[in-house]
Design a protein around this motif. Structure first.
Motif, mmCIF file in Angstrom:
data_model
loop_
_atom_site.group_PDB
_atom_site.id
_atom_site.type_symbol
_atom_site.label_atom_id
_atom_site.label_comp_id
_atom_site.label_asym_id
_atom_site.label_seq_id
_atom_site.Cartn_x
_atom_site.Cartn_y
_atom_site.Cartn_z
ATOM 1 N N LEU A 122 -28.905 12.018 -30.267
ATOM 2 C CA LEU A 122 -29.802 11.279 -31.146
ATOM 3 C C LEU A 122 -29.034 10.718 -32.337
ATOM 4 C CD1 LEU A 122 -33.280 12.367 -32.361
ATOM 5 C CD2 LEU A 122 -31.501 12.102 -34.055
ATOM 6 N N TYR A 123 -28.022 11.448 -32.808
ATOM 7 C CA TYR A 123 -27.274 11.005 -33.991
ATOM 8 C C TYR A 123 -26.370 9.819 -33.699
ATOM 9 C CZ TYR A 123 -29.088 15.361 -35.766
ATOM 10 O OH TYR A 123 -29.937 16.369 -36.136
ATOM 11 N N LEU A 124 -26.212 9.477 -32.432
ATOM 12 C CA LEU A 124 -25.506 8.251 -32.105
ATOM 13 C C LEU A 124 -26.276 7.047 -32.648
ATOM 14 C CD1 LEU A 124 -23.777 7.539 -28.741
ATOM 15 C CD2 LEU A 124 -25.269 5.802 -29.712
ATOM 16 N N ALA A 125 -27.599 7.104 -32.574
ATOM 17 C CA ALA A 125 -28.421 6.023 -33.133
ATOM 18 C C ALA A 125 -28.311 5.965 -34.646
ATOM 19 C CB ALA A 125 -29.886 6.196 -32.718
ATOM 20 N N GLN A 126 -28.121 7.123 -35.279
ATOM 21 C CA GLN A 126 -27.906 7.141 -36.732
ATOM 22 C C GLN A 126 -26.632 6.384 -37.070
ATOM 23 O OE1 GLN A 126 -29.427 8.977 -39.428
ATOM 24 N NE2 GLN A 126 -27.815 8.735 -40.946
ATOM 25 N N ALA A 127 -25.555 6.635 -36.308
ATOM 26 C CA ALA A 127 -24.284 5.955 -36.570
ATOM 27 C C ALA A 127 -24.372 4.469 -36.227
ATOM 28 C CB ALA A 127 -23.170 6.615 -35.755
ATOM 29 N N GLU A 128 -25.012 4.155 -35.127
ATOM 30 C CA GLU A 128 -25.065 2.769 -34.662
ATOM 31 C C GLU A 128 -25.924 1.887 -35.555
ATOM 32 O OE1 GLU A 128 -23.587 1.154 -32.353
ATOM 33 O OE2 GLU A 128 -22.935 2.500 -30.769
ATOM 34 N N SER A 129 -27.139 2.347 -35.846
ATOM 35 C CA SER A 129 -28.115 1.457 -36.477
ATOM 36 C C SER A 129 -28.855 2.043 -37.658
ATOM 37 C CB SER A 129 -29.160 1.045 -35.430
ATOM 38 O OG SER A 129 -29.933 2.181 -35.060
ATOM 39 N N GLY A 130 -28.654 3.341 -37.942
ATOM 40 C CA GLY A 130 -29.479 3.973 -38.966
ATOM 41 C C GLY A 130 -30.940 3.981 -38.562
ATOM 42 N N PHE A 131 -31.224 3.966 -37.234
ATOM 43 C CA PHE A 131 -32.572 3.965 -36.677
ATOM 44 C C PHE A 131 -33.359 2.718 -37.067
ATOM 45 C CE2 PHE A 131 -31.291 8.418 -36.811
ATOM 46 C CZ PHE A 131 -31.573 8.824 -35.520
ATOM 47 N N LEU A 132 -32.656 1.586 -37.209
ATOM 48 C CA LEU A 132 -33.312 0.310 -37.469
ATOM 49 C C LEU A 132 -33.475 -0.432 -36.148
ATOM 50 C CD1 LEU A 132 -31.283 -0.730 -40.635
ATOM 51 C CD2 LEU A 132 -33.737 -0.234 -40.593
ATOM 52 N N PRO A 133 -34.705 -0.685 -35.703
ATOM 53 C CA PRO A 133 -34.904 -1.333 -34.400
ATOM 54 C C PRO A 133 -34.322 -2.734 -34.324
ATOM 55 C CG PRO A 133 -36.933 -0.317 -35.156
ATOM 56 C CD PRO A 133 -35.974 -0.278 -36.310
ATOM 57 N N ARG A 134 -34.196 -3.415 -35.473
ATOM 58 C CA ARG A 134 -33.675 -4.783 -35.458
ATOM 59 C C ARG A 134 -32.290 -4.875 -36.089
ATOM 60 N NH1 ARG A 134 -38.754 -8.921 -36.573
ATOM 61 N NH2 ARG A 134 -39.397 -9.078 -34.387
ATOM 62 N N ALA A 135 -31.506 -3.816 -35.966
ATOM 63 C CA ALA A 135 -30.133 -3.866 -36.465
ATOM 64 C C ALA A 135 -29.298 -4.780 -35.568
ATOM 65 C CB ALA A 135 -29.533 -2.473 -36.498
ATOM 66 N N VAL A 136 -28.387 -5.510 -36.176
ATOM 67 C CA VAL A 136 -27.471 -6.368 -35.421
ATOM 68 C C VAL A 136 -26.070 -6.171 -35.970
ATOM 69 C CG1 VAL A 136 -27.917 -8.365 -36.925
ATOM 70 C CG2 VAL A 136 -26.980 -8.725 -34.642
ATOM 71 N N SER A 137 -25.090 -6.059 -35.079
ATOM 72 C CA SER A 137 -23.705 -5.842 -35.505
ATOM 73 C C SER A 137 -22.950 -7.163 -35.522
ATOM 74 C CB SER A 137 -23.005 -4.865 -34.542
ATOM 75 O OG SER A 137 -22.669 -5.520 -33.334
ATOM 76 N N ASN A 138 -21.748 -7.124 -36.069
ATOM 77 C CA ASN A 138 -20.943 -8.344 -36.105
ATOM 78 C C ASN A 138 -20.433 -8.739 -34.720
ATOM 79 O OD1 ASN A 138 -18.911 -6.463 -35.679
ATOM 80 N ND2 ASN A 138 -18.232 -6.473 -37.819
ATOM 81 N N LYS A 139 -20.683 -7.891 -33.714
ATOM 82 C CA LYS A 139 -20.332 -8.225 -32.326
ATOM 83 C C LYS A 139 -21.566 -8.616 -31.521
ATOM 84 C CE LYS A 139 -16.269 -5.227 -32.183
ATOM 85 N NZ LYS A 139 -15.628 -4.056 -31.547
ATOM 86 N N GLN A 140 -22.666 -8.879 -32.247
ATOM 87 C CA GLN A 140 -23.925 -9.293 -31.622
ATOM 88 C C GLN A 140 -24.533 -8.222 -30.726
ATOM 89 O OE1 GLN A 140 -25.468 -12.152 -32.742
ATOM 90 N NE2 GLN A 140 -23.735 -11.885 -34.138
ATOM 91 N N ALA A 141 -24.195 -6.969 -30.972
ATOM 92 C CA ALA A 141 -24.954 -5.870 -30.373
ATOM 93 C C ALA A 141 -26.207 -5.695 -31.221
ATOM 94 C CB ALA A 141 -24.129 -4.590 -30.362
ATOM 95 N N VAL A 142 -27.347 -5.455 -30.583
ATOM 96 C CA VAL A 142 -28.596 -5.424 -31.339
ATOM 97 C C VAL A 142 -29.429 -4.208 -30.976
ATOM 98 C CG1 VAL A 142 -28.657 -7.951 -31.475
ATOM 99 C CG2 VAL A 142 -29.918 -6.786 -29.662
ATOM 100 N N GLY A 143 -30.365 -3.904 -31.863
ATOM 101 C CA GLY A 143 -31.328 -2.850 -31.631
ATOM 102 C C GLY A 143 -30.871 -1.500 -32.132
ATOM 103 N N MET A 144 -31.753 -0.533 -31.988
ATOM 104 C CA MET A 144 -31.477 0.815 -32.478
ATOM 105 C C MET A 144 -30.276 1.436 -31.769
ATOM 106 S SD MET A 144 -34.336 3.716 -33.194
ATOM 107 C CE MET A 144 -34.770 4.069 -31.491
ATOM 108 N N TRP A 145 -30.058 1.041 -30.495
ATOM 109 C CA TRP A 145 -28.959 1.598 -29.718
ATOM 110 C C TRP A 145 -27.832 0.590 -29.512
ATOM 111 C CZ3 TRP A 145 -28.835 6.684 -29.091
ATOM 112 C CH2 TRP A 145 -30.031 7.384 -29.240
ATOM 113 N N GLN A 146 -27.913 -0.553 -30.175
ATOM 114 C CA GLN A 146 -26.818 -1.522 -30.245
ATOM 115 C C GLN A 146 -26.282 -1.944 -28.873
ATOM 116 O OE1 GLN A 146 -25.170 -2.887 -33.573
ATOM 117 N NE2 GLN A 146 -27.385 -2.732 -33.410
#
Length: 560
Positions: A243-267
């Motif tokens: 579960l803490y992988l989602a904390q690292a990836e997105s901070g549990f934000l469903p609409r998180a987007v990375s600079n590599k265009q990975a998106v969502g809570m699980w990127q």
């Protein structure tokens, strides 16, 4: 809103809004084995990871229902019950068109909680419910159930926290090593927890002011989704600690987007999402759906673990792709994360990625050692899903659920446009599915992308309603049966015209915007201030709890 006309009508919405469903709505605003020789699914995944034998063992951590751990005093139980009763009565009066009565009940709900003694042992429960009630009242006040809204706000994406810290290095506090070694000796975990300088450095970072703020934001937000994630991980046989992988990836934000265009809570990037059945269309992206993305992440993690037989390598592959990890193993001859890290065989972000997750896991599983035992988790998102048989405007869904349109958007982060497509399973507040379907089915299917429902309030006339929705009174009269006059609580079909939206997409580092907040240090002063303003609602754009509305005269009509 209105003045009156001989031609009027209501529509058939069997809206038996029970006290139980009202309470459920007010509480939840709202709102988962490959062989090494054949890594086809993983090779196409340029971004993610893992699964474990002890997967279903419960993790003793900050996420173990912090609310249930609080004491429950009779004083607080009674106040919460009375506040919810006032809130639900206020909502019913609001729906019936009694503005003054609704305001009185909303104020009474807030005042009941503001008057609670500070020394009750579970005062945090009161503060949390106060925030939830004020947020709901604020949404009704600002949006007035979405009347007259035709366009969607710009789609807003959040910056993925991993981008900020994964390329940074931090000092190692040597004094932490004995403490962490003792903690790990006493910690049960479904994944191995090992000490290393990188892990120590991130524990140190998350103990600083900046790092702690990032950690706490994610942990608080995790309350929305932890029950969902833990259920899906248990079903898929994946360790709860991931579960803490989602904390690292997105901070549990469903609409998180990375600079590599990975998106969502699980990127998920596009290719990996497609491999794991996360579909995309012109108006939606299932990588942003917390439930579907969690299911996909669990399956992907489980496949990666089957591929490597090692959780650290699985997590590394989740981040940089199985192809990159496979090549690193082939070049060095080592199928060991720490060896690959030592030899710089993995991307820098990936070398930091696994230590970040381990550090967060260690701290969250030992909350009292890091001052995390009192973190207030956000209320869990709960919803029902309904299957749409025609393109449907979110404002119409908000009308049907008798909720602000922002509640519908929050429950459906995967929707990128104002109209949900046919075949989409849209989330609605828990307990409202039947009522919503009945309301939607009263609108001709070919008109659901544009038409609205208007819940008549006292003083409405056909002319004022028409002005609100930017249509003519004649258009409204043409699709509703004639009757003696408009009555508060009636529901009208509104043949609004759909203007395709062209929403701009923007990102933000963190959520912003105005929102009513009550300063807990000066609660009494708000009784005649901010709270009063927040409860100044335009009551009555909805229906009474027990009303059988008249049938619509027109079942199909495309009036132009």
């Amino acid at each position: 809103m209105g003045r009156s006309t001989p031609v009027l009508t209501g529509i058939a919405i069997l809206a038996a809004v029970s006290a139980a469903s009202l309470q459920a709505d007010s509480r939840h605003l709202a709102v988962a084995g490959m062989e090494f020789a054949a890594p086809s699914a993983m090779a196409s995944a340029a971004d993610h990871a893992g699964g474990n034998a002890d997967a279903n063992a419960p993790a003793a951590s900050i996420l173990e229902t912090e609310t249930d751990a609080l004491p429950h005093s009779p004083e607080t139980d009674d106040r919460l019950k009375r506040a919810d009763a006032h809130l639900n009565t206020g909502r019913q009066l609001y729906f019936e068109g009694d503005l003054a009565g609704a305001r009185r009940e909303f104020d009474a709900a807030v005042d009941t909680l503001l008057a609670a003694p500070d020394n009750v042992p579970d005062h945090r429960r009161i503060e949390r419910r106060l925030d939830e009630i004020c947020d709901l009242i604020y949404r009704f006040d600002i949006e007035k159930l979405g009347a007259g809204q035709t366009q969607q706000d710009a789609v807003v994406f959040d910056k993925a926290p991993i981008d900020e810290i994964s390329h940074m290095t931090f000092p190692v506090d040597e004094k932490l090593a004995p403490k962490l070694a003792q903690e790990l000796h006493q910690t049960t975990s479904g994944i191995p927890l090992e000490l290393s300088d990188p892990v120590l450095s991130y524990v140190h970072y998350f103990s600083t002011d900046r790092g702690r703020s990032i950690l706490l934001s994610g942990l608080r937000r995790s309350g929305k989704y932890k029950d969902l994630i833990q259920r899906i991980f248990a079903e898929e046989g994946v360790p709860q600690e991931l579960l803490y992988l989602a904390q690292a990836e997105s901070g549990f934000l469903p609409r998180a987007v990375s600079n590599k265009q990975a998106v969502g809570m699980w990127q998920f990037i596009s290719a990996t999402g497609s491999t794991y059945s996360l579909n995309r269309g012109t108006g939606y992206d299932e990588r942003l759906d917390p439930e579907k993305a969690t299911r996909a992440a669990a399956k992907y993690l489980k496949d990666l673990y089957a591929h490597y037989g090692d959780w650290y390598l699985a997590m590394a592959a989740y981040n940089c792709g199985a192809g990159a990890v496979d090549r690193a193993i082939e070049r060095t001859g080592y199928a060991d994360f720490w060896e690959l890290m030592k030899r710089n065989a993995l991307p820098r972000e990936t070398r930091n990625y696994v230590p970040i997750i381990l550090a967060i896991t260690i701290m969250a599983k030992n909350p009292s050692d890091y001052g995390l035992e009192s973190v207030d988790l956000d209320t869990a998102v709960e919803y029902d899903s309904i299957h749409l048989t025609a393109p449907t405007n979110l404002n119409l869904i908000a009308d049907a659920t008798m909720q602000p349109v922002s509640v519908i958007r929050d429950l459906n982060p995967s929707l990128l446009k104002q109209v949900a497509p046919a075949g989409f399973d849209v989330h609605v507040p828990r307990g409202s599915a039947d009522m919503t379907m009945a309301a939607l089915e009263s609108v001709p299917a070919e008109n659901r992308q544009a038409w609205r429902l208007h819940h008549v309030q006292a003083g409405d006339t056909l002319a004022s309603i028409a002005s609100t929705f930017h249509v003519s009174p004649e258009r409204i009269a043409a699709v509703n049966r004639s009757a003696d006059g408009l009555e508060a609580g009636d529901v009208l079909l509104i043949p609004a015209v759909y203007v395709p939206d062209t929403p701009s997409v923007r990102s933000r580092a963190k959520r912003s915007g105005t929102k009513l907040t009550l300063a807990r240090s000066s609660r009494t002063s708000h009784k005649t201030g901010s709270v009063q303003r927040a409860t100044h609602v335009a009551a009555g754009r909805t229906l009474p709890a027990q009303v059988l509305h008249r049938k619509a005269a027109v079942r199909t009509a495309s009036l132009q």
